[in-house]
Design a protein around this motif. Sequence first.
Motif, mmCIF file in Angstrom:
data_model
loop_
_atom_site.group_PDB
_atom_site.id
_atom_site.type_symbol
_atom_site.label_atom_id
_atom_site.label_comp_id
_atom_site.label_asym_id
_atom_site.label_seq_id
_atom_site.Cartn_x
_atom_site.Cartn_y
_atom_site.Cartn_z
ATOM 1 N N VAL A 1 8.942 2.641 62.823
ATOM 2 C CA VAL A 1 8.805 1.978 61.528
ATOM 3 C C VAL A 1 7.578 2.553 60.834
ATOM 4 O O VAL A 1 6.486 2.566 61.402
ATOM 5 C CB VAL A 1 8.677 0.453 61.683
ATOM 6 C CG1 VAL A 1 8.372 -0.203 60.333
ATOM 7 C CG2 VAL A 1 9.951 -0.138 62.285
ATOM 8 N N GLU A 2 7.768 3.019 59.631
ATOM 9 C CA GLU A 2 6.685 3.623 58.854
ATOM 10 C C GLU A 2 5.682 2.557 58.422
ATOM 11 O O GLU A 2 6.043 1.499 57.919
ATOM 12 C CB GLU A 2 7.283 4.281 57.616
ATOM 13 C CG GLU A 2 6.258 4.820 56.622
ATOM 14 C CD GLU A 2 6.874 5.115 55.269
ATOM 15 O OE1 GLU A 2 6.659 6.235 54.783
ATOM 16 O OE2 GLU A 2 7.573 4.239 54.725
ATOM 17 N N ILE A 3 4.378 2.855 58.626
ATOM 18 C CA ILE A 3 3.291 2.059 58.063
ATOM 19 C C ILE A 3 2.263 3.015 57.468
ATOM 20 O O ILE A 3 2.392 4.234 57.571
ATOM 21 C CB ILE A 3 2.620 1.125 59.091
ATOM 22 C CG1 ILE A 3 1.973 1.924 60.241
ATOM 23 C CG2 ILE A 3 3.597 0.090 59.620
ATOM 24 C CD1 ILE A 3 1.061 1.088 61.133
ATOM 25 N N HIS A 4 1.233 2.452 56.833
ATOM 26 C CA HIS A 4 0.103 3.253 56.312
ATOM 27 C C HIS A 4 0.609 4.327 55.349
ATOM 28 O O HIS A 4 0.194 5.487 55.376
ATOM 29 C CB HIS A 4 -0.648 3.881 57.489
ATOM 30 C CG HIS A 4 -2.119 4.034 57.290
ATOM 31 N ND1 HIS A 4 -2.675 5.085 56.599
ATOM 32 C CD2 HIS A 4 -3.150 3.276 57.691
ATOM 33 C CE1 HIS A 4 -3.990 4.971 56.594
ATOM 34 N NE2 HIS A 4 -4.312 3.869 57.239
ATOM 35 N N GLU A 5 1.490 3.888 54.437
ATOM 36 C CA GLU A 5 2.257 4.812 53.608
ATOM 37 C C GLU A 5 1.758 4.948 52.178
ATOM 38 O O GLU A 5 2.277 5.772 51.421
ATOM 39 C CB GLU A 5 3.725 4.355 53.576
ATOM 40 C CG GLU A 5 4.016 3.147 52.700
ATOM 41 C CD GLU A 5 3.511 1.816 53.219
ATOM 42 O OE1 GLU A 5 3.512 0.853 52.451
ATOM 43 O OE2 GLU A 5 3.115 1.732 54.405
ATOM 44 N N LEU A 6 0.759 4.163 51.771
ATOM 45 C CA LEU A 6 0.452 4.031 50.346
ATOM 46 C C LEU A 6 -0.078 5.298 49.692
ATOM 47 O O LEU A 6 -0.053 5.411 48.471
ATOM 48 C CB LEU A 6 -0.546 2.890 50.125
ATOM 49 C CG LEU A 6 0.036 1.481 50.115
ATOM 50 C CD1 LEU A 6 -1.023 0.470 49.734
ATOM 51 C CD2 LEU A 6 1.229 1.371 49.171
ATOM 52 N N MET A 7 -0.563 6.239 50.464
ATOM 53 C CA MET A 7 -1.085 7.463 49.869
ATOM 54 C C MET A 7 0.001 8.503 49.606
ATOM 55 O O MET A 7 -0.288 9.613 49.164
ATOM 56 C CB MET A 7 -2.195 8.051 50.736
ATOM 57 C CG MET A 7 -3.431 7.183 50.787
ATOM 58 S SD MET A 7 -4.775 7.942 51.730
ATOM 59 C CE MET A 7 -5.977 6.602 51.664
ATOM 60 N N LEU A 8 1.266 8.154 49.874
ATOM 61 C CA LEU A 8 2.385 9.061 49.631
ATOM 62 C C LEU A 8 3.202 8.585 48.449
ATOM 63 O O LEU A 8 3.429 7.384 48.282
ATOM 64 C CB LEU A 8 3.291 9.144 50.856
ATOM 65 C CG LEU A 8 2.726 9.787 52.122
ATOM 66 C CD1 LEU A 8 3.755 9.680 53.244
ATOM 67 C CD2 LEU A 8 2.337 11.235 51.884
ATOM 68 N N SER A 9 3.666 9.504 47.616
ATOM 69 C CA SER A 9 4.664 9.189 46.611
ATOM 70 C C SER A 9 6.000 8.918 47.305
ATOM 71 O O SER A 9 6.155 9.144 48.519
ATOM 72 C CB SER A 9 4.825 10.362 45.650
ATOM 73 O OG SER A 9 5.372 11.481 46.344
ATOM 74 N N ASP A 10 6.985 8.464 46.542
ATOM 75 C CA ASP A 10 8.304 8.249 47.126
ATOM 76 C C ASP A 10 8.871 9.557 47.674
ATOM 77 O O ASP A 10 9.463 9.590 48.758
ATOM 78 C CB ASP A 10 9.254 7.654 46.105
ATOM 79 C CG ASP A 10 10.615 7.332 46.721
ATOM 80 O OD1 ASP A 10 10.671 6.470 47.616
ATOM 81 O OD2 ASP A 10 11.606 7.963 46.319
ATOM 82 N N LEU A 11 8.659 10.651 46.937
ATOM 83 C CA LEU A 11 9.104 11.950 47.422
ATOM 84 C C LEU A 11 8.389 12.311 48.716
ATOM 85 O O LEU A 11 9.010 12.816 49.671
ATOM 86 C CB LEU A 11 8.841 13.031 46.365
ATOM 87 C CG LEU A 11 9.159 14.476 46.777
ATOM 88 C CD1 LEU A 11 10.630 14.618 47.129
ATOM 89 C CD2 LEU A 11 8.776 15.434 45.660
ATOM 90 N N GLY A 12 7.091 12.041 48.781
ATOM 91 C CA GLY A 12 6.347 12.332 50.000
ATOM 92 C C GLY A 12 6.819 11.510 51.169
ATOM 93 O O GLY A 12 6.904 12.008 52.300
ATOM 94 N N ARG A 13 7.162 10.251 50.927
ATOM 95 C CA ARG A 13 7.666 9.411 52.006
ATOM 96 C C ARG A 13 9.003 9.933 52.526
ATOM 97 O O ARG A 13 9.239 9.984 53.734
ATOM 98 C CB ARG A 13 7.808 7.969 51.527
ATOM 99 C CG ARG A 13 6.486 7.254 51.284
ATOM 100 C CD ARG A 13 6.708 5.838 50.790
ATOM 101 N NE ARG A 13 7.345 5.016 51.816
ATOM 102 C CZ ARG A 13 7.805 3.789 51.585
ATOM 103 N NH1 ARG A 13 7.729 3.267 50.380
ATOM 104 N NH2 ARG A 13 8.367 3.105 52.561
ATOM 105 N N ARG A 14 9.882 10.318 51.602
ATOM 106 C CA ARG A 14 11.185 10.833 52.027
ATOM 107 C C ARG A 14 11.035 12.155 52.779
ATOM 108 O O ARG A 14 11.696 12.384 53.795
ATOM 109 C CB ARG A 14 12.098 11.002 50.814
ATOM 110 C CG ARG A 14 12.652 9.679 50.302
ATOM 111 C CD ARG A 14 13.701 9.864 49.225
ATOM 112 N NE ARG A 14 13.110 10.112 47.914
ATOM 113 C CZ ARG A 14 13.266 11.211 47.217
ATOM 114 N NH1 ARG A 14 13.993 12.222 47.691
ATOM 115 N NH2 ARG A 14 12.714 11.337 46.021
ATOM 116 N N SER A 15 10.154 13.013 52.295
ATOM 117 C CA SER A 15 9.927 14.289 52.957
ATOM 118 C C SER A 15 9.353 14.091 54.355
ATOM 119 O O SER A 15 9.779 14.750 55.322
ATOM 120 C CB SER A 15 8.980 15.140 52.104
ATOM 121 O OG SER A 15 8.656 16.356 52.760
#
Length: 214
Positions: free
Chosen positions: A174-188
Amino acid sequence: MKLTKHAHACVTLEKDDTRLVVDPGAFTPDAAAAVARAHAVLITHEHFDHFDEQVVAAALLARPELEVYGTAAVAAALGSHGGRVHVVAAGDTFSVGPVPVSVHGHRHAPIHPDIPCPDNVGYLLDDGAVHHPGDAYCVPDAPVRTLLLPTSGPWTKLGEAADYVRAVKPEPVVEIHELMLSDLGRRSTANLLGEKGLTGIPIERLEPGADVQV
């Protein structure tokens, strides 16, 4: 056990009407509301995005039944509150209601030689049901079913994250600590680290407020 994702590093875990909150930090808009309903708060380290000192201190004053667990630096910031603030370190075990907790890891992952690495502990909950590592790639010396994986931050490295998931061998991530990524960055990031990427293990991207059974 039900896991509810909050923004950034914070999660709530519920079992048999017992509720634990891990890492209610300043990047989590509903941190105060989550803490207000918790039986215990677990904090991995003192960085503000994991530990909103004002929120936790206010909850300790308002709710005499609340217990807090964290590193020595966290305890020093809060005070003892009659023994309700507990210092924990690697190798410690405790229980919150029906939820057993074991403590793993020692230090925050390095960012730069000029930036000190504070103590950082990870929490393995409910006999391996879920592991929250804080800001470190610490591999517990016990099986982990669900791994909460930090995916952004000045210390994270995708290659090390892949090796970490491979070493832990969880069922889902489960992904956490994600706020520094854009949606594209999260998907990548999820594509690179996930089921069709380097680890072969699916990554669940939960939005704040979403929950999953672990």
